[in-house]
Motif scaffolding. Structure first.
Motif, PDB file in Angstrom:
ATOM      1  N   ALA A 470      37.303  43.919  27.085  1.00 17.14           N
ATOM      2  CA  ALA A 470      37.590  44.047  28.519  1.00 17.14           C
ATOM      3  C   ALA A 470      36.354  43.712  29.345  1.00 17.14           C
ATOM      4  O   ALA A 470      36.435  43.064  30.394  1.00 17.14           O
ATOM      5  N   PHE A 471      35.189  44.141  28.858  1.00 16.06           N
ATOM      6  CA  PHE A 471      33.930  43.862  29.543  1.00 16.06           C
ATOM      7  C   PHE A 471      33.727  42.353  29.704  1.00 16.06           C
ATOM      8  O   PHE A 471      33.361  41.864  30.770  1.00 16.06           O
ATOM      9  N   GLY A 472      33.963  41.635  28.622  1.00 18.09           N
ATOM     10  CA  GLY A 472      33.811  40.186  28.675  1.00 18.09           C
ATOM     11  C   GLY A 472      34.796  39.519  29.611  1.00 18.09           C
ATOM     12  O   GLY A 472      34.543  38.418  30.111  1.00 18.09           O
ATOM     13  N   GLN A 473      35.926  40.194  29.876  1.00 17.37           N
ATOM     14  CA  GLN A 473      36.935  39.669  30.784  1.00 17.37           C
ATOM     15  C   GLN A 473      36.676  40.082  32.235  1.00 17.37           C
ATOM     16  O   GLN A 473      37.420  39.690  33.139  1.00 17.37           O
ATOM     17  N   GLY A 474      35.614  40.881  32.447  1.00 17.25           N
ATOM     18  CA  GLY A 474      35.299  41.318  33.802  1.00 17.25           C
ATOM     19  C   GLY A 474      35.919  42.637  34.197  1.00 17.25           C
ATOM     20  O   GLY A 474      35.925  43.003  35.374  1.00 17.25           O
ATOM     21  N   MET A 475      36.436  43.372  33.208  1.00 13.13           N
ATOM     22  CA  MET A 475      37.073  44.666  33.495  1.00 13.13           C
ATOM     23  C   MET A 475      36.338  45.760  32.727  1.00 13.13           C
ATOM     24  O   MET A 475      36.670  46.069  31.584  1.00 13.13           O
ATOM     25  N   GLN A 476      35.348  46.339  33.366  1.00 17.00           N
ATOM     26  CA  GLN A 476      34.604  47.415  32.699  1.00 17.00           C
ATOM     27  C   GLN A 476      35.388  48.719  32.722  1.00 17.00           C
ATOM     28  O   GLN A 476      35.101  49.622  31.937  1.00 17.00           O
ATOM     29  N   ALA A 477      36.360  48.828  33.617  1.00 15.98           N
ATOM     30  CA  ALA A 477      37.279  49.958  33.611  1.00 15.98           C
ATOM     31  C   ALA A 477      38.666  49.429  33.292  1.00 15.98           C
ATOM     32  O   ALA A 477      39.105  48.421  33.843  1.00 15.98           O
ATOM     33  N   ALA A 478      39.354  50.102  32.379  1.00 16.20           N
ATOM     34  CA  ALA A 478      40.675  49.638  31.981  1.00 16.20           C
ATOM     35  C   ALA A 478      41.440  50.804  31.365  1.00 16.20           C
ATOM     36  O   ALA A 478      40.852  51.759  30.857  1.00 16.20           O
ATOM     37  N   ALA A 479      42.755  50.712  31.427  1.00 20.55           N
ATOM     38  CA  ALA A 479      43.610  51.717  30.797  1.00 20.55           C
ATOM     39  C   ALA A 479      43.907  51.268  29.370  1.00 20.55           C
ATOM     40  O   ALA A 479      44.597  50.274  29.166  1.00 20.55           O
ATOM     41  N   LEU A 480      43.365  51.994  28.401  1.00 23.41           N
ATOM     42  CA  LEU A 480      43.463  51.587  26.997  1.00 23.41           C
ATOM     43  C   LEU A 480      43.883  52.760  26.118  1.00 23.41           C
ATOM     44  O   LEU A 480      43.824  53.921  26.528  1.00 23.41           O
ATOM     45  N   LYS A 481      44.257  52.426  24.903  1.00 21.22           N
ATOM     46  CA  LYS A 481      44.511  53.425  23.867  1.00 21.22           C
ATOM     47  C   LYS A 481      44.397  52.739  22.520  1.00 21.22           C
ATOM     48  O   LYS A 481      44.418  51.497  22.433  1.00 21.22           O
ATOM     49  N   ALA A 552      48.382  42.010  18.653  1.00 21.80           N
ATOM     50  CA  ALA A 552      48.940  42.763  19.779  1.00 21.80           C
ATOM     51  C   ALA A 552      49.522  41.837  20.833  1.00 21.80           C
ATOM     52  O   ALA A 552      49.109  40.682  20.979  1.00 21.80           O
ATOM     53  N   ASP A 553      50.502  42.368  21.588  1.00 20.58           N
ATOM     54  CA  ASP A 553      51.057  41.612  22.708  1.00 20.58           C
ATOM     55  C   ASP A 553      49.996  41.438  23.782  1.00 20.58           C
ATOM     56  O   ASP A 553      49.046  42.227  23.879  1.00 20.58           O
ATOM     57  N   THR A 554      50.184  40.435  24.626  1.00 17.05           N
ATOM     58  CA  THR A 554      49.204  40.170  25.683  1.00 17.05           C
ATOM     59  C   THR A 554      49.111  41.318  26.674  1.00 17.05           C
ATOM     60  O   THR A 554      48.116  41.452  27.392  1.00 17.05           O
ATOM     61  N   LYS A 555      50.140  42.191  26.719  1.00 20.80           N
ATOM     62  CA  LYS A 555      50.088  43.372  27.570  1.00 20.80           C
ATOM     63  C   LYS A 555      48.881  44.235  27.223  1.00 20.80           C
ATOM     64  O   LYS A 555      48.233  44.814  28.098  1.00 20.80           O
ATOM     65  N   ASP A 556      48.563  44.303  25.937  1.00 22.66           N
ATOM     66  CA  ASP A 556      47.463  45.144  25.483  1.00 22.66           C
ATOM     67  C   ASP A 556      46.186  44.358  25.215  1.00 22.66           C
ATOM     68  O   ASP A 556      45.089  44.879  25.432  1.00 22.66           O
ATOM     69  N   VAL A 557      46.322  43.151  24.731  1.00 21.91           N
ATOM     70  CA  VAL A 557      45.150  42.297  24.471  1.00 21.91           C
ATOM     71  C   VAL A 557      45.486  40.896  24.962  1.00 21.91           C
ATOM     72  O   VAL A 557      46.350  40.219  24.395  1.00 21.91           O
ATOM     73  N   TYR A 558      44.811  40.470  26.026  1.00 25.91           N
ATOM     74  CA  TYR A 558      45.080  39.144  26.571  1.00 25.91           C
ATOM     75  C   TYR A 558      44.997  38.086  25.472  1.00 25.91           C
ATOM     76  O   TYR A 558      44.034  38.042  24.708  1.00 25.91           O
ATOM     77  N   GLU A 559      46.023  37.241  25.419  1.00 20.28           N
ATOM     78  CA  GLU A 559      46.079  36.220  24.379  1.00 20.28           C
ATOM     79  C   GLU A 559      44.839  35.325  24.417  1.00 20.28           C
ATOM     80  O   GLU A 559      44.273  34.972  23.379  1.00 20.28           O
ATOM     81  N   SER A 560      44.412  34.973  25.642  1.00 20.72           N
ATOM     82  CA  SER A 560      43.267  34.066  25.772  1.00 20.72           C
ATOM     83  C   SER A 560      41.972  34.693  25.261  1.00 20.72           C
ATOM     84  O   SER A 560      41.038  33.980  24.880  1.00 20.72           O
ATOM     85  N   SER A 561      41.896  36.029  25.237  1.00 16.83           N
ATOM     86  CA  SER A 561      40.667  36.697  24.805  1.00 16.83           C
ATOM     87  C   SER A 561      40.507  36.695  23.293  1.00 16.83           C
ATOM     88  O   SER A 561      39.400  36.897  22.787  1.00 16.83           O
ATOM     89  N   LYS A 562      41.606  36.453  22.570  1.00 13.61           N
ATOM     90  CA  LYS A 562      41.565  36.587  21.117  1.00 13.61           C
ATOM     91  C   LYS A 562      40.705  35.516  20.440  1.00 13.61           C
ATOM     92  O   LYS A 562      40.287  35.696  19.291  1.00 13.61           O
ATOM     93  N   SER A 563      40.456  34.435  21.150  1.00 18.80           N
ATOM     94  CA  SER A 563      39.585  33.390  20.597  1.00 18.80           C
ATOM     95  C   SER A 563      38.316  33.224  21.414  1.00 18.80           C
ATOM     96  O   SER A 563      37.549  32.288  21.180  1.00 18.80           O
ATOM     97  N   THR A 564      38.081  34.124  22.360  1.00 23.72           N
ATOM     98  CA  THR A 564      36.899  34.008  23.233  1.00 23.72           C
ATOM     99  C   THR A 564      36.080  35.304  23.225  1.00 23.72           C
ATOM    100  O   THR A 564      35.121  35.429  22.461  1.00 23.72           O
ATOM    101  N   THR A 565      36.468  36.248  24.035  1.00 16.91           N
ATOM    102  CA  THR A 565      35.649  37.459  24.192  1.00 16.91           C
ATOM    103  C   THR A 565      35.874  38.505  23.107  1.00 16.91           C
ATOM    104  O   THR A 565      34.964  39.285  22.816  1.00 16.91           O
ATOM    105  N   LEU A 566      37.055  38.541  22.510  1.00 16.99           N
ATOM    106  CA  LEU A 566      37.300  39.543  21.465  1.00 16.99           C
ATOM    107  C   LEU A 566      36.436  39.301  20.227  1.00 16.99           C
ATOM    108  O   LEU A 566      35.857  40.260  19.686  1.00 16.99           O
ATOM    109  N   PRO A 567      36.293  38.075  19.722  1.00 12.03           N
ATOM    110  CA  PRO A 567      35.379  37.870  18.583  1.00 12.03           C
ATOM    111  C   PRO A 567      33.935  38.259  18.906  1.00 12.03           C
ATOM    112  O   PRO A 567      33.217  38.763  18.023  1.00 12.03           O
ATOM    113  N   ILE A 568      33.520  38.048  20.143  1.00 12.94           N
ATOM    114  CA  ILE A 568      32.161  38.456  20.531  1.00 12.94           C
ATOM    115  C   ILE A 568      32.050  39.972  20.535  1.00 12.94           C
ATOM    116  O   ILE A 568      31.046  40.534  20.076  1.00 12.94           O
TER     117      ILE A 568
END
Length: 638
Positions: A470-481, A552-568
């Motif tokens: 989320a941080f890499g996506q610009g969201m340091q605050a987010a609703a997660l579980k 995970a569905d994009t609702k919980d993990v943005y699809e675009s992040s799975k090959s960009t910010t999530l690996p980081i």
């Protein structure tokens, strides 16, 4: 554009003329010399940390006969209240509920981004802490967007008013369905109800857009309050509002003294009466709980109260005790405000604020954060709201004058706890004076028996990875579980911020490097009670939890992040947890990878940071993408 005292990168001065006003630039120039002093105290902080790790020593209380460094205040005088504090301003006398969140969204136009401010100021919260630190994303120019939106809202610009009118309608649609009534009756007058408060970034963080005349990154703690105060103080005062800041991550009274001097200088530059700028201090550091009266004294007329946060504080205790193999935190869910060292920390805060200064003035205690939000199944929401109200009732009984919520929907659910009591605050409620014994010190690191299990490890890992992403996506605050609960509406998303990622990696580092003992059997990993949490077990769980996020569905993990910010995020978490040299901040490794989605570049930067930490004992806190300046010969290659 260059100035005698600082350099602003790229064309940002031209892009943000409403933020980088001539008045703001003049004030920044006047305060630029503080950068050197801030870097000095941050170097001292790292030296203390290294010495504790090397010598295996605990944090101790100050010598009562000593003087607080950088001040002329004797420690014993501070403890006895022999200093001049602050009278609590009228608009801070009642702060039953303070909300918190950023005033901007990532990569969105003003009309969308500023909705955050409208929700906040129409929420019915007594105060709203607009966050420039843990909850504010820092990609691109978000720190400047945050400042712009606050200025537009405080000055009631037509752009903001148009948005606020629409937001009021949306809020009432929700409240009618959930509470059975409108929560906004007159939106224009309600905008005046909430006290505006701003949280600047701590002394340990650098601004991404400004360097001083020597090319050294400017401390964000200079930039943030200067831009906010200079651009808004006249309008706030015209409306009878106080100028209020929250100061985070202070570890010592010396650091508080630096903040005090900085704010004194800003007031002097603007021709404001001494003590006009008021501050709350978030107690987020173990070392600070050993110096609470001293910190209060060092801030003098600025200081109005403390806040007892949970997330960063847990991280600080873990970090301070990293050398002690007997100190191992349990599952994060067990470390509530009534747990061991947390209970003792809270007790010291309430005793501090209820110790009078030389004029008989007391200070405020703002309780902790409520992360629940009423979104989920009827059963899940009902159970979580009962828990939230019970937590507020406990803090009110213990002496808090109010608490925080992380979402506007929680204001009217939690605020009635204080409304029923009716008292504006609990200033001066009688508690025993602070003592400074070995028993007190032991209580501040008290570990109590609690579960340390595989479910807890999965939760730690999953949420830490998600916050890094989320941080890499610009969201340091987010609703997660945790990923295992995606799709289960009985388990609510918690609205938390980057600090909760800090906690989780710190605890996992402990479990791996200190050999935490698993307290319950787990059939999925074929782990029995009594098993030592090993590196191999961690790696197995990491692979499994990461795979769940990829699926995970994009609702919980943005699809675009799975090959960009999530690996980081995974790479950072893995390096952090497996490193023998414990990094002081998870956020450091994220900060140097802002606006970067290339994993190989991230690996180079992470390696640079960890090598510098191990060999030089220093942190890399600068923006490595600051065009036209490379402090390190090897940065340009990144």
């Amino acid at each position: 554009m260059s100035y005698n005292d600082f350099i602003i990168r790229d064309n940002l001065k031209e892009a943000y003329p409403d933020v980088y006003t001539p008045e703001a630039l003049s004030a920044l120039s006047a305060l630029a010399h503080f950068n050197k002093r801030i870097k000095e105290v941050m170097a001292t902080r790292m030296q203390r940390r290294a010495a504790r790790q090397q010598n295996k020593t605990r944090i101790t209380f100050l010598d009562p006969e000593s003087t607080i460094p950088g001040t002329d205040i004797k420690v014993q005088d501070a403890r006895e209240g022999k200093f001049e504090g602050s009278v609590i301003p009228a608009d801070l006398q009642r702060q039953w509920i303070q909300g918190t969140g950023p005033a901007a969204k990532p990569d969105t136009p003003v009309e969308s981004s500023i909705r955050n401010v409208a929700y906040a100021l129409l929420s019915g919260a007594d105060g709203w802490m607009f966050d420039g630190e843990d909850a504010l994303g820092q990609i691109s120019t978000m720190s400047l967007d945050n400042q712009r939106n606050l200025k537009l809202a405080i000055h009631k610009d037509p752009v903001f008013l148009k948005v606020a009118a629409k937001v009021a309608e949306e809020m009432n649609r929700w409240s009618k369905s959930f509470l059975g009534r409108d929560i906004v009756t007159d939106w224009e007058s309600q905008l005046n109800f909430t006290t505006k408060i701003f949280r600047a970034r701590g002394l340990h963080l650098d601004d991404r857009h400004i360097r001083d005349a020597d090319g050294v990154a400017m401390a964000a703690s200079i930039v943030d309050p200067t831009l906010y105060v200079v651009n808004n103080y006249k309008e706030l005062q015209k409306n009878g509002s106080s100028i209020v800041l929250y100061l985070p991550k202070i570890q010592t009274a010396e650091e508080a003294g630096v903040w005090g001097s900085l704010l004194d200088a800003l007031e002097d530059h603007l021709g404001l009466e001494a003590g006009t700028i008021k501050v709350y201090v978030l107690v987020e550091q173990l070392e600070a709980t050993h110096q609470l009266m001293e910190i209060r004294a060092a801030l003098g007329k600025h200081f109005v109260g403390y806040n007892t946060g949970r997330w960063d504080y847990i991280n600080s205790v873990s970090d301070a005790m990293a050398w002690d193999t007997d100190f191992v935190n349990p599952n994060i869910e067990a470390i509530t405000m009534t747990y061991g060292y947390m209970r003792n920390y809270e007790d010291r805060v309430r005793r501090t604020v209820n110790t009078p200064d030389i004029n008989g003035n007391f200070a405020l205690w703002q309780g902790g954060m409520e992360p629940n939000i009423p979104v989920g199944s009827e059963e899940g929401v009902s159970a979580s709201m009962k828990k939230a109200v019970a937590g507020a009732e406990r803090e009110q009984r213990e002496g808090a004058s109010g608490k925080w919520v992380a979402h506007w929907k929680m204001v009217h659910i939690v605020r009635p706890v204080w409304e029923k009591v009716g008292d504006a605050n609990q200033l001066g409620r009688e508690f025993p004076r602070l003592s400074y014994t070995q028993q007190d010190a032991d209580g501040l690191i008290l570990i109590e028996p609690a579960p340390t299990d595989i479910r807890g490890a999965r939760n730690l890992l999953s949420v830490a990875l998600q916050y890094g992403n989320a941080f890499g996506q610009g969201m340091q605050a987010a609703a997660l579980k945790p990923a295992d609960f995606f799709g289960n509406d009985d388990i609510l998303y918690l609205m938390e911020d980057m600090a909760t990622g800090e906690i989780r990696l710190s605890i996992l580092w402990e479990w791996v490097h200190k050999g935490a003992i698993i307290t319950e059997a787990d059939s999925e990993t074929d782990t029995s009670a009594g098993t030592v949490f090993s590196e191999a077990l961690y790696i197995k769980l990491l692979d499994q939890e990461y795979d769940k996020l990829l699926k995970a569905d994009t609702k919980d993990v943005y699809e675009s992040s799975k090959s960009t910010t999530l690996p980081i995020a995974r790479e950072i978490a893995d390096v952090y947890i497996l490193s023998e040299v414990k990094p002081p901040w998870f956020i450091d490794l994220l900060n140097i990878n802002l606006n970067n989605s290339d994993l190989d570049t991230a690996k180079s930067r992470i390696d640079l940071y960890m090598t510098t930490l191990a060999q030089e004992g220093t942190r890399i806190t600068e923006n490595l993408d600051f065009v036209g300046y490379e402090k390190r010969a090897d940065v340009s290659a990144l």
